[in-house]
Design an enzyme around this catalytic site. Structure first.
Site, short mmCIF file in Angstrom:
data_model
loop_
_atom_site.label_atom_id
_atom_site.label_comp_id
_atom_site.label_asym_id
_atom_site.label_seq_id
_atom_site.Cartn_x
_atom_site.Cartn_y
_atom_site.Cartn_z
N ASN A 13 0.86 -1.18 0.00
CA ASN A 13 0.00 0.00 0.00
C ASN A 13 0.90 1.23 0.00
OD1 ASN A 13 -1.85 2.02 0.53
ND2 ASN A 13 -2.28 1.36 2.63
N TRP A 14 0.96 1.91 -1.14
CA TRP A 14 1.88 3.04 -1.26
C TRP A 14 1.37 4.29 -0.54
CZ3 TRP A 14 3.47 2.97 -7.19
CH2 TRP A 14 4.11 1.75 -7.46
N LYS A 15 0.09 4.29 -0.20
CA LYS A 15 -0.52 5.48 0.42
C LYS A 15 -0.25 6.70 -0.48
CE LYS A 15 -0.11 3.21 4.84
NZ LYS A 15 -0.04 3.29 6.29
N HIS A 103 -9.53 1.37 5.07
CA HIS A 103 -8.22 1.47 5.73
C HIS A 103 -8.36 2.41 6.94
CE1 HIS A 103 -4.08 2.57 6.53
NE2 HIS A 103 -3.76 1.44 5.94
N GLU A 105 -6.69 4.76 7.99
CA GLU A 105 -6.47 6.19 7.72
C GLU A 105 -7.71 6.81 7.07
OE1 GLU A 105 -2.77 5.55 5.66
OE2 GLU A 105 -1.89 4.93 7.57
N GLU A 175 -5.43 -5.01 10.58
CA GLU A 175 -4.36 -4.06 10.84
C GLU A 175 -4.61 -3.34 12.16
OE1 GLU A 175 -2.34 -2.78 6.94
OE2 GLU A 175 -4.10 -1.53 7.18
N GLY A 181 2.68 1.96 10.85
CA GLY A 181 3.65 3.05 10.69
C GLY A 181 4.38 3.40 11.97
N SER A 221 3.51 -2.45 10.27
CA SER A 221 4.97 -2.52 10.45
C SER A 221 5.59 -3.85 10.01
CB SER A 221 5.36 -2.18 11.90
OG SER A 221 4.95 -0.87 12.23
N GLY A 242 2.83 -1.17 4.29
CA GLY A 242 2.89 0.26 3.96
C GLY A 242 4.33 0.70 3.77
N GLY A 243 4.91 1.26 4.80
CA GLY A 243 6.25 1.86 4.72
C GLY A 243 7.30 0.99 4.05
P1 PGA Z 1 2.87 0.07 7.69
O1 PGA Z 1 1.40 0.35 7.08
O2 PGA Z 1 3.36 -1.17 7.07
O3 PGA Z 1 3.66 1.30 7.31
O4 PGA Z 1 2.71 -0.06 9.16
C1 PGA Z 1 0.50 -0.69 6.88
C2 PGA Z 1 -0.80 -0.15 6.31
O5 PGA Z 1 -1.24 0.92 6.74
O6 PGA Z 1 -1.43 -0.76 5.42
#
Ligand code: PGA
Length: 261
Positions: A13-15, A103, A105, A175, A181, A221, A242-243
């Protein structure tokens, strides 16, 4: 990951990162590095920002790559006066496979609720997109001992009025919000316990057969250094990353999770 009928999924997930030019370099790097055995073992999915989807599609189509891609959100509406929104039919035209829905966010910054998540799941299904539904608890909820109830309620809300044939195909991403993150990763046992609880909930709402087919991912993470232990859990079928997925080399290592320490 013990059930052979569920192919593992590694989804990046590049966000709101990586512009469309950078996305071309990223996908080319993946194309150059991934071999048949990688694709055979694991489904590789990327969720670029909307502005990159066309570029990603062009590279994937040109080289017949077995990488699938999804949108990070989808409108609940078909078309009309909804400034800034992107419909399922627009995504389908770009041969998008997945729609990431709910998600944390989106829930936190765009006030998405279980009702709006459910409406988006319906919009995805209507347009032949596979919903990847994200659920999970905040730190407060975990500390109050209600993580399982909270997460299972999100599942029930997201799946309201969804027929079983669609449910068996979809993907659920657990999640825990406190692990996103933050570098704070849930233990493999935490990931397993919640994935099993989710599977049992799906069995109760539908049937054991449907529950056995649903793929459940862990997210929060995940990196090359912790992915293997997470993937060894019997009810965890992959990861939403994500990251660590912003670096294609690290994402490649995650895709090759059996080779990691
Ligand atoms: P993260 O994000 O791997 O940076 O913790 C995961 C996500 O939000 O899908």
């Amino acid at each position: 990951m013990t059930n052979d009928s569920r192919k593992p999924v590694m989804a990046g997930n590049w966000k709101m990162n990586i512009n469309h030019l950078e996305s071309i370099a990223y996908v080319n790097k993946m194309a150059f590095s991934l071999i048949e055995a990688d694709y055979a073992r694991t489904e590789v999915v990327i969720f670029p920002p909307f502005t990159n989807i066309r570029s990603v599609q062009t590279v994937i189509d040109a080289d017949h790559l077995a990488i699938t891609y999804g949108a990070q959100d989808i409108s609940a509406h078909d078309s009309g006066a909804y400034t800034g929104e992107i419909s399922g039919s627009m995504l389908k035209k770009l041969r998008v496979t997945y729609a990431l829905i709910g998600h944390s966010e989106r829930r936190a910054y765009h006030h998405e609720t279980d009702e709006s998540v459910n409406a988006k799941v319906k919009a995805a299904i209507k347009n032949d997109l596979i919903p990847m539904i994200a659920v999970g608890e905040t730190l407060d909820i975990r500390q109050s001992g209600n993580a399982v109830d909270h997460t299972l309620n999100q599942i029930q809300g997201a799946l309201k009025d969804i027929r079983s044939n669609y449910v068996s195909e979809l993907v659920i991403a657990y999640e825990p919000v406190w692990a996103i993150g933050t570098g704070e990763v849930a233990t493999p046992q935490d990931a397993q316990d919640m994935s099993l609880a989710i599977r049992q909930k799906v069995a109760k709402l539908y049937s054991q057969d449907v529950a056995d087919k649903v793929r459940i991912l862990y997210g929060g993470s995940v990196k090359a250094g912790n992915v293997k232990a997470i993937m060894e859990q019997p009810d965890v079928d992959g990861a939403l990353i994500g990251g660590a997925a912003l670096d294609p080399d690290e994402f490649l290592r995650i895709i090759r999770w059996p080779d990691q320490p």
